[in-house]
Design an enzyme around this catalytic site. Structure first.
Site, PDB file in Angstrom:
ATOM      1  N   LYS A 117       2.088  -3.382   7.355  1.00  0.00           N
ATOM      2  CA  LYS A 117       2.312  -3.434   5.794  1.00  0.00           C
ATOM      3  C   LYS A 117       3.795  -3.044   5.645  1.00  0.00           C
ATOM      4  CE  LYS A 117      -0.102  -4.545   2.802  1.00  0.00           C
ATOM      5  NZ  LYS A 117      -0.392  -5.931   2.429  1.00  0.00           N
ATOM      6  N   THR A 124       0.764  -1.204  -0.075  1.00  0.00           N
ATOM      7  CA  THR A 124      -0.054   0.052   0.025  1.00  0.00           C
ATOM      8  C   THR A 124       0.739   1.264   0.048  1.00  0.00           C
ATOM      9  OG1 THR A 124      -1.390   1.137   1.418  1.00  0.00           O
ATOM     10  CG2 THR A 124      -0.158  -0.144   2.463  1.00  0.00           C
ATOM     11  N   ASP A 125       0.519   2.380  -0.393  1.00  0.00           N
ATOM     12  CA  ASP A 125       0.921   3.605  -0.275  1.00  0.00           C
ATOM     13  C   ASP A 125       1.050   4.290   1.156  1.00  0.00           C
ATOM     14  OD1 ASP A 125      -1.349   4.117  -0.234  1.00  0.00           O
ATOM     15  OD2 ASP A 125      -1.794   5.836  -1.583  1.00  0.00           O
ATOM     16  N   GLU A 126       0.152   3.528   1.915  1.00  0.00           N
ATOM     17  CA  GLU A 126       0.245   3.917   3.268  1.00  0.00           C
ATOM     18  C   GLU A 126       1.772   3.710   4.022  1.00  0.00           C
ATOM     19  OE1 GLU A 126      -3.048   3.419   5.688  1.00  0.00           O
ATOM     20  OE2 GLU A 126      -4.541   3.428   4.104  1.00  0.00           O
ATOM     21  N   TYR A 131      -1.819  -0.522  10.952  1.00  0.00           N
ATOM     22  CA  TYR A 131      -1.888  -1.248   9.561  1.00  0.00           C
ATOM     23  C   TYR A 131      -0.773  -1.120   8.995  1.00  0.00           C
ATOM     24  CZ  TYR A 131      -3.476  -1.799   4.751  1.00  0.00           C
ATOM     25  OH  TYR A 131      -3.428  -2.027   3.304  1.00  0.00           O
TER      26      TYR A 131
HETATM   27  P1  NAD Z   1      -9.656  -7.478   1.900  1.00  0.00           P
HETATM   28  O1  NAD Z   1      -9.658  -7.121   3.576  1.00  0.00           O
HETATM   29  O2  NAD Z   1     -10.808  -7.175   1.310  1.00  0.00           O
HETATM   30  O3  NAD Z   1      -9.289  -8.935   1.826  1.00  0.00           O
HETATM   31  C1  NAD Z   1      -8.350  -9.584   2.630  1.00  0.00           C
HETATM   32  C2  NAD Z   1      -8.510 -10.998   2.450  1.00  0.00           C
HETATM   33  O4  NAD Z   1      -7.562 -11.719   3.042  1.00  0.00           O
HETATM   34  C3  NAD Z   1      -9.862 -11.571   2.929  1.00  0.00           C
HETATM   35  O5  NAD Z   1     -10.526 -12.564   2.065  1.00  0.00           O
HETATM   36  C4  NAD Z   1      -9.416 -12.398   4.274  1.00  0.00           C
HETATM   37  O6  NAD Z   1     -10.261 -13.614   4.566  1.00  0.00           O
HETATM   38  C5  NAD Z   1      -7.980 -12.702   4.166  1.00  0.00           C
HETATM   39  N1  NAD Z   1      -7.211 -13.177   5.069  1.00  0.00           N
HETATM   40  C6  NAD Z   1      -7.012 -12.163   6.105  1.00  0.00           C
HETATM   41  N2  NAD Z   1      -6.200 -12.865   7.085  1.00  0.00           N
HETATM   42  C7  NAD Z   1      -5.923 -13.970   6.617  1.00  0.00           C
HETATM   43  C8  NAD Z   1      -5.146 -15.060   6.734  1.00  0.00           C
HETATM   44  N3  NAD Z   1      -4.443 -15.029   8.169  1.00  0.00           N
HETATM   45  N4  NAD Z   1      -4.923 -16.196   6.117  1.00  0.00           N
HETATM   46  C9  NAD Z   1      -5.405 -16.324   5.031  1.00  0.00           C
HETATM   47  N5  NAD Z   1      -6.516 -15.366   4.500  1.00  0.00           N
HETATM   48  C10 NAD Z   1      -6.564 -14.247   5.241  1.00  0.00           C
HETATM   49  O7  NAD Z   1      -8.458  -6.559   1.667  1.00  0.00           O
HETATM   50  P2  NAD Z   1      -8.265  -5.904   0.104  1.00  0.00           P
HETATM   51  O8  NAD Z   1      -8.810  -4.402   0.199  1.00  0.00           O
HETATM   52  O9  NAD Z   1      -8.641  -6.746  -0.792  1.00  0.00           O
HETATM   53  O10 NAD Z   1      -6.727  -5.778   0.260  1.00  0.00           O
HETATM   54  C11 NAD Z   1      -5.801  -6.859  -0.215  1.00  0.00           C
HETATM   55  C12 NAD Z   1      -4.310  -6.319  -0.289  1.00  0.00           C
HETATM   56  O11 NAD Z   1      -4.312  -5.137  -0.912  1.00  0.00           O
HETATM   57  C13 NAD Z   1      -3.913  -6.227   1.181  1.00  0.00           C
HETATM   58  O12 NAD Z   1      -2.523  -6.740   1.308  1.00  0.00           O
HETATM   59  C14 NAD Z   1      -3.968  -4.553   1.226  1.00  0.00           C
HETATM   60  O13 NAD Z   1      -2.938  -4.183   2.022  1.00  0.00           O
HETATM   61  C15 NAD Z   1      -3.617  -4.218  -0.277  1.00  0.00           C
HETATM   62  N6  NAD Z   1      -3.933  -2.818  -0.448  1.00  0.00           N
HETATM   63  C16 NAD Z   1      -5.404  -2.769  -0.394  1.00  0.00           C
HETATM   64  C17 NAD Z   1      -5.978  -1.450  -0.871  1.00  0.00           C
HETATM   65  C18 NAD Z   1      -7.217  -0.867  -1.137  1.00  0.00           C
HETATM   66  O14 NAD Z   1      -7.660   0.153  -1.221  1.00  0.00           O
HETATM   67  N7  NAD Z   1      -8.382  -1.616  -0.477  1.00  0.00           N
HETATM   68  C19 NAD Z   1      -4.974  -0.510  -1.629  1.00  0.00           C
HETATM   69  C20 NAD Z   1      -3.516  -0.866  -1.745  1.00  0.00           C
HETATM   70  C21 NAD Z   1      -3.212  -2.109  -1.269  1.00  0.00           C
HETATM   71  O1  DAU Z   2      -4.230   3.846   0.645  1.00  0.00           O
HETATM   72  C1  DAU Z   2      -4.467   2.592   0.342  1.00  0.00           C
HETATM   73  C2  DAU Z   2      -5.229   2.282   1.532  1.00  0.00           C
HETATM   74  O2  DAU Z   2      -6.554   2.398   1.207  1.00  0.00           O
HETATM   75  C3  DAU Z   2      -5.224   0.527   1.740  1.00  0.00           C
HETATM   76  O3  DAU Z   2      -3.961   0.154   2.172  1.00  0.00           O
HETATM   77  C4  DAU Z   2      -6.125   0.197   2.949  1.00  0.00           C
HETATM   78  O4  DAU Z   2      -6.333  -1.285   2.909  1.00  0.00           O
HETATM   79  C5  DAU Z   2      -7.689   0.700   2.429  1.00  0.00           C
HETATM   80  O5  DAU Z   2      -8.303   0.306   3.440  1.00  0.00           O
HETATM   81  C6  DAU Z   2      -7.550   2.112   2.339  1.00  0.00           C
HETATM   82  O6  DAU Z   2      -7.179   2.838   3.571  1.00  0.00           O
HETATM   83  P1  DAU Z   2      -7.941   4.171   3.871  1.00  0.00           P
HETATM   84  O7  DAU Z   2      -7.710   4.257   5.401  1.00  0.00           O
HETATM   85  O8  DAU Z   2      -7.643   5.213   3.164  1.00  0.00           O
HETATM   86  O9  DAU Z   2      -9.544   3.703   3.625  1.00  0.00           O
HETATM   87  P2  DAU Z   2     -10.891   3.818   4.284  1.00  0.00           P
HETATM   88  O10 DAU Z   2     -11.968   3.535   3.375  1.00  0.00           O
HETATM   89  O11 DAU Z   2     -10.984   3.395   5.641  1.00  0.00           O
HETATM   90  O12 DAU Z   2     -10.871   5.761   4.307  1.00  0.00           O
HETATM   91  C7  DAU Z   2     -10.941   6.579   3.183  1.00  0.00           C
HETATM   92  C8  DAU Z   2     -10.917   7.989   3.768  1.00  0.00           C
HETATM   93  O13 DAU Z   2     -12.382   8.176   4.246  1.00  0.00           O
HETATM   94  C9  DAU Z   2      -9.978   7.975   4.919  1.00  0.00           C
HETATM   95  O14 DAU Z   2      -9.446   9.407   4.899  1.00  0.00           O
HETATM   96  C10 DAU Z   2     -10.872   8.141   6.187  1.00  0.00           C
HETATM   97  C11 DAU Z   2     -12.204   8.584   5.580  1.00  0.00           C
HETATM   98  N1  DAU Z   2     -13.321   8.054   6.387  1.00  0.00           N
HETATM   99  C12 DAU Z   2     -13.504   6.563   6.212  1.00  0.00           C
HETATM  100  C13 DAU Z   2     -14.698   5.975   6.654  1.00  0.00           C
HETATM  101  C14 DAU Z   2     -14.650   4.269   6.790  1.00  0.00           C
HETATM  102  C15 DAU Z   2     -14.469   8.603   6.836  1.00  0.00           C
HETATM  103  O15 DAU Z   2     -14.294   9.881   6.777  1.00  0.00           O
HETATM  104  N2  DAU Z   2     -15.442   8.150   7.121  1.00  0.00           N
HETATM  105  C16 DAU Z   2     -15.662   6.705   7.314  1.00  0.00           C
HETATM  106  O16 DAU Z   2     -16.831   6.230   7.772  1.00  0.00           O
END
Ligand code: NAD
Ligand code: DAU
Length: 373
Positions: free
Chosen positions: A181, A152-154, A177
């Site tokens: 990562k 992630t960019d985080e 988190y």
């Molecule tokens: P998600 O939470 O929707 O899905 C995670 C999946 O991993 C689930 O199916 C869960 O059951 C499985 N999992 C969790 N713990 C596990 C374990 N111990 N063993 C086996 N399976 C397990 O997550 P996502 O949003 O699809 O993110 C996927 C990947 O992408 C993550 O590594 C996250 O850090 C990265 N990422 C997410 C975003 C985003 O915006 N969602 C952006 C950048 C990077």
């Molecule tokens: O940047 C990549 C990341 O993006 C991934 O690594 C994470 O897995 C993914 O969950 C996401 O993280 P964020 O924290 O940015 O996503 P989230 O949807 O939780 O929140 C997006 C923005 O909105 C953040 O600034 C917090 C804000 N927010 C979020 C929720 C859930 C609110 O204001 N209200 C809310 O209820």
């Protein structure tokens, strides 16, 4: 181009992983033909322990068409070394694409332990099993096997009003988190430098699209608008995120896995920054129109709530490297992608209702009482 035969996808029942599996099998959910064909003819093993975020309903079509032929689901925890070893042997895995993680920042603040276990120890376990199974060494970096780590960019921390994260930006994670990562990214790199495990790594911005768990901003807001619930905005709503359509991210991952030399790290992003409150107003306009509600009435349900502790101000990524060296670029415009995403959630009521019931409902009631969700 690498010859990939037996891919282990971890976390394939989650948001990005299940979209990736759909993409590999030519079953795009984008409603467009923008993303083309992955041209993959091998096998996919999906290892997922099905936490609250994992949902096999998201893969019903894949299971029906390819289950037991080219698609195999294994309910396995990535921290379970013996089970991961079994999977490597049983399916003769040559490629790992590691999506599995605890992914929600809010949950990491409420309970960091699961993040450390899965994101740190789980990643270590996979790397170590891969290294042993593939018999890697520094003298001879294999080009027929690969471990790709999704990050992630985080990990780069928080930006002010200007500037972008580059692949070379020093890590500065702030939440449990992002620190978990960041740790996993470092371990991945260490396995390349120390043991010669062929790895690649990508760091992406906020994904949006179908099958995202509705605790994350966009599906949460769409669902709450539909159900007439409050729209909780953290702090002043002025934090900025960069949004990318999930299949654009996944196509980038596929390019990397096929073309990147081992040891390389890639930034992927949407080049599409939005302040949370501005994005929410856009979502309100589009969703209200779709469901025939007054946007002004919906806007009145915006509720400013206590800010997320340590809330990163702004994320923005420079993905010039992927664009120039891999020829990858974002295909979905935000206008098109956001509307398609809203329609997808509105049209998948059963999927949404299932997720919003049961354990998740109880969890929200326990943890978010002050926010009136
Ligand atoms: P998600 O939470 O929707 O899905 C995670 C999946 O991993 C689930 O199916 C869960 O059951 C499985 N999992 C969790 N713990 C596990 C374990 N111990 N063993 C086996 N399976 C397990 O997550 P996502 O949003 O699809 O993110 C996927 C990947 O992408 C993550 O590594 C996250 O850090 C990265 N990422 C997410 C975003 C985003 O915006 N969602 C952006 C950048 C990077
Ligand atoms: O940047 C990549 C990341 O993006 C991934 O690594 C994470 O897995 C993914 O969950 C996401 O993280 P964020 O924290 O940015 O996503 P989230 O949807 O939780 O929140 C997006 C923005 O909105 C953040 O600034 C917090 C804000 N927010 C979020 C929720 C859930 C609110 O204001 N209200 C809310 O209820």
């Amino acid at each position: 181009m690498r010859k990939l035969k037996n891919i282990l996808i971890t976390g394939g029942a989650g948001f990005i992983g299940c979209n990736f599996i759909h993409y590999l099998f030519g079953l795009s959910n984008s409603g467009t033909d923008l993303f083309g064909d992955a041209n993959f003819t091998g096998n996919v093993v999906n290892a997922d322990c099905l936490t609250y975020a994992g949902n096999l309903e998201s893969l019903k079509d894949v299971e029906e068409k390819f289950g037991g032929k080219r698609y195999f689901f294994e309910k396995v925890d990535i921290c379970d070394r013996a089970e991961i070893e079994r999977i490597f042997k049983q399916y003769d895995i040559d490629t790992v694409i590691h999506f599995a993680a605890e992914s929600h920042v809010d949950r990491s603040i409420l309970g960091p332990e699961a993040f450390m276990k899965t994101n740190v120890m789980g990643t270590y376990t996979l790397l170590d099993v891969a290294r042993n199974y593939w018999k890697c060494s520094l003298d001879n970096i294999r080009d027929d096997v690969l471990f790709h780590h999704i990050s992630t960019d985080e990990v780069y921390g928080s930006l002010g009003e200007t500037g972008y994260f580059l692949e070379t930006t020093p890590y500065d994670p702030r939440s449990p988190y992002s620190s978990s990562k960041a740790s996993s990214d470092h371990i991945v790199m260490a396995y390349y430098h120390t043991y010669g495990l062929p790895i690649t790594l990508s760091n992406c911005t906020n994904n949006y699209g179908p099958f995202q768990f509705p605790e994350k901003l966009l599906p949460l807001m769409i669902s709450n608008i539909k159900n007439g619930k409050n729209l909780p905005v953290y702090g002043k709503g002025d934090n900025i995120r960069d949004w990318i359509y999930v299949e654009d991210h996944n196509r980038g991952v596929w390019e990397i896995v096929n073309k990147s030399p081992a040891g390389e790290k890639w930034n992927l992003g949407g080049e599409n920054e939005w302040q949370n409150i501005k994005l929410l107003n856009e979502v309100i306009d589009l969703t209200s129109k779709e469901i025939g509600k007054s946007a002004e009435e919906v806007r009145a349900t915006i509720t400013y709530v206590k800010d997320r502790p340590g809330h990163d101000k702004r994320y923005a990524i420079d993905c010039t490297k992927a664009k120039t060296q891999l020829g990858w670029e974002r295909k979905m415009t935000f206008k098109q992608g956001l509307l398609a995403t809203i329609k997808w959630y509105l049209n998948h009521e059963e999927w949404m209702n299932h997720i919003l019931s049961g354990d998740y409902k109880n969890w929200v009631a326990k943890n978010y009482t002050e926010q009136g969700r």
